[in-house]
Design a protein around this motif. Structure first.
Motif, mmCIF file in Angstrom:
data_model
loop_
_atom_site.group_PDB
_atom_site.id
_atom_site.type_symbol
_atom_site.label_atom_id
_atom_site.label_comp_id
_atom_site.label_asym_id
_atom_site.label_seq_id
_atom_site.Cartn_x
_atom_site.Cartn_y
_atom_site.Cartn_z
ATOM 1 N N UNK A 145 51.433 30.524 -7.076
ATOM 2 C CA UNK A 145 50.357 31.036 -6.269
ATOM 3 C C UNK A 145 49.134 30.869 -7.228
ATOM 4 N N UNK A 146 48.113 30.645 -6.399
ATOM 5 C CA UNK A 146 46.751 30.561 -6.973
ATOM 6 C C UNK A 146 45.831 31.638 -6.505
ATOM 7 N N UNK A 147 45.414 32.368 -7.693
ATOM 8 C CA UNK A 147 44.558 33.560 -7.261
ATOM 9 C C UNK A 147 42.909 33.124 -7.673
ATOM 10 N N UNK A 148 41.996 33.507 -6.697
ATOM 11 C CA UNK A 148 40.797 33.424 -6.892
ATOM 12 C C UNK A 148 39.818 34.622 -6.663
ATOM 13 N N UNK A 149 39.225 34.987 -7.604
ATOM 14 C CA UNK A 149 38.336 36.158 -7.455
ATOM 15 C C UNK A 149 36.949 35.667 -6.752
ATOM 16 N N UNK A 150 36.419 36.444 -5.756
ATOM 17 C CA UNK A 150 35.141 36.087 -5.369
ATOM 18 C C UNK A 150 34.070 37.347 -5.665
ATOM 19 N N UNK A 151 33.267 36.990 -6.758
ATOM 20 C CA UNK A 151 32.567 38.318 -7.020
ATOM 21 C C UNK A 151 31.413 38.589 -6.031
ATOM 22 N N UNK A 152 31.174 39.703 -5.748
ATOM 23 C CA UNK A 152 29.876 40.210 -4.873
ATOM 24 C C UNK A 152 30.828 40.305 -3.564
ATOM 25 N N UNK A 153 31.717 40.106 -3.118
ATOM 26 C CA UNK A 153 32.677 40.441 -2.043
ATOM 27 C C UNK A 153 33.667 41.123 -2.236
ATOM 28 N N UNK A 154 34.299 41.597 -3.380
ATOM 29 C CA UNK A 154 35.439 42.154 -3.251
ATOM 30 C C UNK A 154 36.585 41.777 -2.982
ATOM 31 N N UNK A 155 36.437 40.458 -2.779
ATOM 32 C CA UNK A 155 37.675 39.534 -2.160
ATOM 33 C C UNK A 155 38.415 39.060 -3.500
ATOM 34 N N UNK A 156 39.806 39.004 -3.172
ATOM 35 C CA UNK A 156 40.526 38.058 -4.122
ATOM 36 C C UNK A 156 41.547 37.112 -3.095
ATOM 37 N N UNK A 157 41.329 35.694 -3.207
ATOM 38 C CA UNK A 157 42.247 34.986 -2.489
ATOM 39 C C UNK A 157 43.481 34.734 -3.169
ATOM 40 N N UNK A 158 44.562 34.849 -2.366
ATOM 41 C CA UNK A 158 46.026 34.480 -3.113
ATOM 42 C C UNK A 158 46.595 33.514 -2.276
ATOM 43 N N UNK A 159 46.641 32.193 -2.658
ATOM 44 C CA UNK A 159 47.007 31.238 -2.044
ATOM 45 C C UNK A 159 48.321 30.702 -2.456
ATOM 46 N N UNK A 160 49.254 30.533 -1.438
ATOM 47 C CA UNK A 160 50.909 30.228 -1.836
ATOM 48 C C UNK A 160 51.064 28.876 -0.965
ATOM 49 N N UNK A 161 50.268 28.590 -0.109
ATOM 50 C CA UNK A 161 50.340 27.092 0.581
ATOM 51 C C UNK A 161 49.068 26.217 0.536
ATOM 52 N N UNK A 162 49.345 24.927 0.344
ATOM 53 C CA UNK A 162 48.344 24.123 0.167
ATOM 54 C C UNK A 162 48.664 23.123 1.435
ATOM 55 N N UNK A 163 47.808 22.825 2.656
ATOM 56 C CA UNK A 163 48.011 22.080 3.815
ATOM 57 C C UNK A 163 46.941 20.975 3.681
ATOM 58 N N UNK A 164 47.294 19.513 3.513
ATOM 59 C CA UNK A 164 46.518 18.454 3.446
ATOM 60 C C UNK A 164 46.723 17.472 4.563
ATOM 61 N N UNK A 165 45.435 16.953 5.155
ATOM 62 C CA UNK A 165 45.453 15.944 6.036
ATOM 63 C C UNK A 165 46.014 14.916 5.046
ATOM 64 N N UNK A 166 46.368 13.588 5.683
ATOM 65 C CA UNK A 166 46.651 12.334 4.821
ATOM 66 C C UNK A 166 45.418 11.347 5.164
ATOM 67 N N UNK A 167 45.351 10.728 5.999
ATOM 68 C CA UNK A 167 44.283 9.639 6.086
ATOM 69 C C UNK A 167 42.924 10.154 6.144
ATOM 70 N N UNK A 168 42.206 9.417 5.118
ATOM 71 C CA UNK A 168 40.836 9.936 4.854
ATOM 72 C C UNK A 168 40.783 11.109 3.946
#
Ligand SMILES: [Mg+2]
Length: 157
Positions: free
Chosen positions: A1-24
């Motif tokens: 998991x990747x956790x990202x704090x966003x100061x000023x919003x009280x948000x914390x992003x907890x990312x478990x998946x990364x979805x990527x387009x291929x071409x470009x």
């Protein structure tokens, strides 16, 4: 998991998946860009990686060999919706997306973190405005996820 704090919003992003387009996004003219495979292998220790492609240039399976990922080859019409539905099924709230094309716009909009990349193919304006962050280059975008404090700096209010 990747956790990202966003100061000023009280948000914390907890990312478990990364979805990527291929071409470009990961590839130019159907060939994966230098250095990208190593960065994805590093990220795969933290998130589940998914690569979505229409297979425009063919041979995607060979290009992603050795990268721990789920490869989803899309077919038929409605690829904007297919990509968005894929992200929704994973749980958009715990997913980051990276893409460049117009058919990436809905997945970029709904993902918890959307990153648009410009590079050699350019990025569709609809996808730029749907994203949270825009990077010139995929390597820079992937390093943002490896060094979340950089994203904290970008997203803080
Ligand atoms: Mg693309």
């Amino acid at each position: 998991m990747i956790e990202i704090d966003v100061p000023g919003t009280g948000e914390k992003l907890s990312l478990e998946h990364l979805v990527l387009d291929f071409n470009g996004t990961l590839a130019v003219d159907g060939r994966i860009k230098p250095g990208v495979a190593d960065l994805l292998r590093e990220l795969a220790a933290r998130v589940q990686i998914h690569i979505l492609t229409a297979g425009t240039f063919g041979g995607v399976e060979t290009q992603v060999e050795g990268i721990p990922c789920v490869l989803k080859v899309l077919s038929g019409q409605g690829q904007t919706a297919q990509k968005a539905e894929y992200v929704a099924a994973l749980g958009a709230g715990r997913t980051a997306c990276i893409g460049n094309g117009r058919n990436d716009r809905e997945m970029l909009r709904q993902a918890r973190l959307g990153i648009a990349v410009i590079q050699e193919e350019g990025a569709a304006i609809d996808s730029l405005t749907a994203a949270d962050v825009v990077c010139l280059d995929i390597a820079v975008a992937l390093r943002l996820l490896l060094h979340p404090l950089r994203l904290t700096a970008t997203l803080r209010v």
